[in-house]
Design a protein around this motif. Sequence first.
Motif: not given
Length: 122
Positions: A33, A36-37
Amino acid sequence: RGSRFLKMLGGLHFVTGEYTSHKTFLPDDVYGVMLDNCVKGCSDCMVTDAKGRIFLGQRNVFPQPDWWYVGGRMMPGETPSQSCSRLVNRELGLVLEPERFVPFSFNSLVFQMREQEPRDHG
Protein backbone atom coordinates in the motif's frame (compact mmCIF):
# COMPACT_ATOMS: atom_id res chain seq x y z
CA ARG A 1 21.80 23.76 13.27
CA GLY A 2 21.24 24.76 9.74
CA SER A 3 21.49 23.11 6.37
CA ARG A 4 24.50 21.30 5.04
CA PHE A 5 25.40 19.55 1.82
CA LEU A 6 27.50 16.43 1.70
CA LYS A 7 29.09 16.75 -1.72
CA MET A 8 29.78 13.40 -3.32
CA LEU A 9 30.73 12.36 -6.82
CA GLY A 10 27.55 12.49 -8.89
CA GLY A 11 25.20 14.17 -6.45
CA LEU A 12 24.42 15.96 -3.23
CA HIS A 13 23.00 14.70 0.05
CA PHE A 14 21.06 17.60 1.63
CA VAL A 15 20.43 17.63 5.40
CA THR A 16 18.39 20.29 7.28
CA GLY A 17 19.47 19.91 10.91
CA GLU A 18 19.81 16.84 13.09
CA TYR A 19 17.72 13.87 12.03
CA THR A 20 16.60 10.96 14.20
CA SER A 21 15.30 7.94 12.32
CA HIS A 22 11.90 6.57 13.30
CA LYS A 23 12.08 3.64 10.91
CA THR A 24 10.02 0.50 11.29
CA PHE A 25 9.92 -2.57 9.08
CA LEU A 26 6.61 -2.74 7.23
CA PRO A 27 4.97 -6.12 6.55
CA ASP A 28 4.58 -6.82 2.83
CA ASP A 29 0.84 -6.03 2.73
CA VAL A 30 1.39 -2.61 4.32
CA TYR A 31 4.53 -2.01 2.24
CA GLY A 32 2.52 -2.70 -0.92
CA VAL A 33 0.00 0.00 0.00
CA MET A 34 2.86 2.36 0.83
CA LEU A 35 4.43 1.75 -2.60
CA ASP A 36 1.17 2.88 -4.20
CA ASN A 37 1.40 6.19 -2.35
CA CYS A 38 5.05 7.12 -1.80
CA VAL A 39 8.36 7.45 -3.57
CA LYS A 40 10.97 5.13 -2.07
CA GLY A 41 14.71 5.46 -2.08
CA CYS A 42 16.92 2.57 -3.15
CA SER A 43 20.66 2.07 -3.37
CA ASP A 44 22.09 -0.35 -5.89
CA CYS A 45 25.80 -1.03 -5.52
CA MET A 46 28.12 -1.74 -8.40
CA VAL A 47 30.66 -4.04 -6.76
CA THR A 48 33.85 -4.34 -8.82
CA ASP A 49 37.18 -6.08 -8.44
CA ALA A 50 40.67 -4.69 -9.11
CA LYS A 51 40.32 -5.57 -12.82
CA GLY A 52 37.07 -3.60 -13.12
CA ARG A 53 34.85 -6.65 -13.44
CA ILE A 54 31.31 -6.13 -12.10
CA PHE A 55 29.78 -8.53 -9.59
CA LEU A 56 26.09 -9.25 -10.23
CA GLY A 57 23.65 -11.35 -8.25
CA GLN A 58 20.68 -13.29 -9.54
CA ARG A 59 17.55 -12.00 -7.83
CA ASN A 60 14.55 -14.23 -7.32
CA VAL A 61 12.00 -11.54 -6.48
CA PHE A 62 10.29 -8.71 -8.33
CA PRO A 63 10.65 -6.00 -9.52
CA GLN A 64 13.83 -7.36 -11.14
CA PRO A 65 13.93 -11.20 -10.98
CA ASP A 66 17.07 -11.44 -13.09
CA TRP A 67 20.77 -10.58 -12.90
CA TRP A 68 21.15 -7.30 -11.03
CA TYR A 69 23.37 -5.29 -8.74
CA VAL A 70 23.49 -5.77 -4.98
CA GLY A 71 21.03 -3.35 -3.43
CA GLY A 72 17.66 -2.56 -1.95
CA ARG A 73 15.68 -0.05 0.05
CA MET A 74 17.36 2.83 1.81
CA MET A 75 16.43 3.43 5.43
CA PRO A 76 15.30 6.90 6.54
CA GLY A 77 18.27 9.15 7.23
CA GLU A 78 20.85 6.92 5.51
CA THR A 79 23.25 8.34 2.97
CA PRO A 80 23.64 6.29 -0.21
CA SER A 81 27.05 5.08 1.02
CA GLN A 82 25.65 3.99 4.39
CA SER A 83 22.83 2.18 2.63
CA CYS A 84 25.24 0.36 0.31
CA SER A 85 27.39 -0.67 3.27
CA ARG A 86 24.37 -2.17 5.05
CA LEU A 87 23.03 -3.88 1.91
CA VAL A 88 26.38 -5.45 0.95
CA ASN A 89 26.59 -6.81 4.50
CA ARG A 90 23.03 -8.17 4.31
CA GLU A 91 23.33 -9.72 0.86
CA LEU A 92 26.99 -10.77 0.73
CA GLY A 93 28.01 -10.97 4.39
CA LEU A 94 30.82 -8.45 3.80
CA VAL A 95 31.54 -5.72 6.32
CA LEU A 96 32.67 -2.67 4.36
CA GLU A 97 32.79 0.85 5.77
CA PRO A 98 30.53 3.38 4.03
CA GLU A 99 33.62 5.36 3.01
CA ARG A 100 34.57 2.49 0.66
CA PHE A 101 31.54 3.26 -1.53
CA VAL A 102 31.75 6.02 -4.11
CA PRO A 103 28.30 7.25 -5.16
CA PHE A 104 28.30 8.19 -8.82
CA SER A 105 24.69 9.05 -9.55
CA PHE A 106 22.07 10.07 -7.00
CA ASN A 107 20.07 12.83 -5.38
CA SER A 108 18.68 12.64 -1.87
CA LEU A 109 17.10 14.87 0.76
CA VAL A 110 16.73 14.44 4.52
CA PHE A 111 14.54 16.90 6.42
CA GLN A 112 14.59 17.46 10.17
CA MET A 113 10.96 18.60 10.26
CA ARG A 114 7.83 18.11 8.20
CA GLU A 115 4.45 19.80 8.05
CA GLN A 116 2.43 16.74 9.07
CA GLU A 117 2.26 15.32 12.59
CA PRO A 118 4.42 14.10 14.17
CA ARG A 119 6.38 17.07 12.83
CA ASP A 120 9.74 15.97 14.23
CA HIS A 121 9.78 12.76 12.15
CA GLY A 122 11.32 14.65 9.22
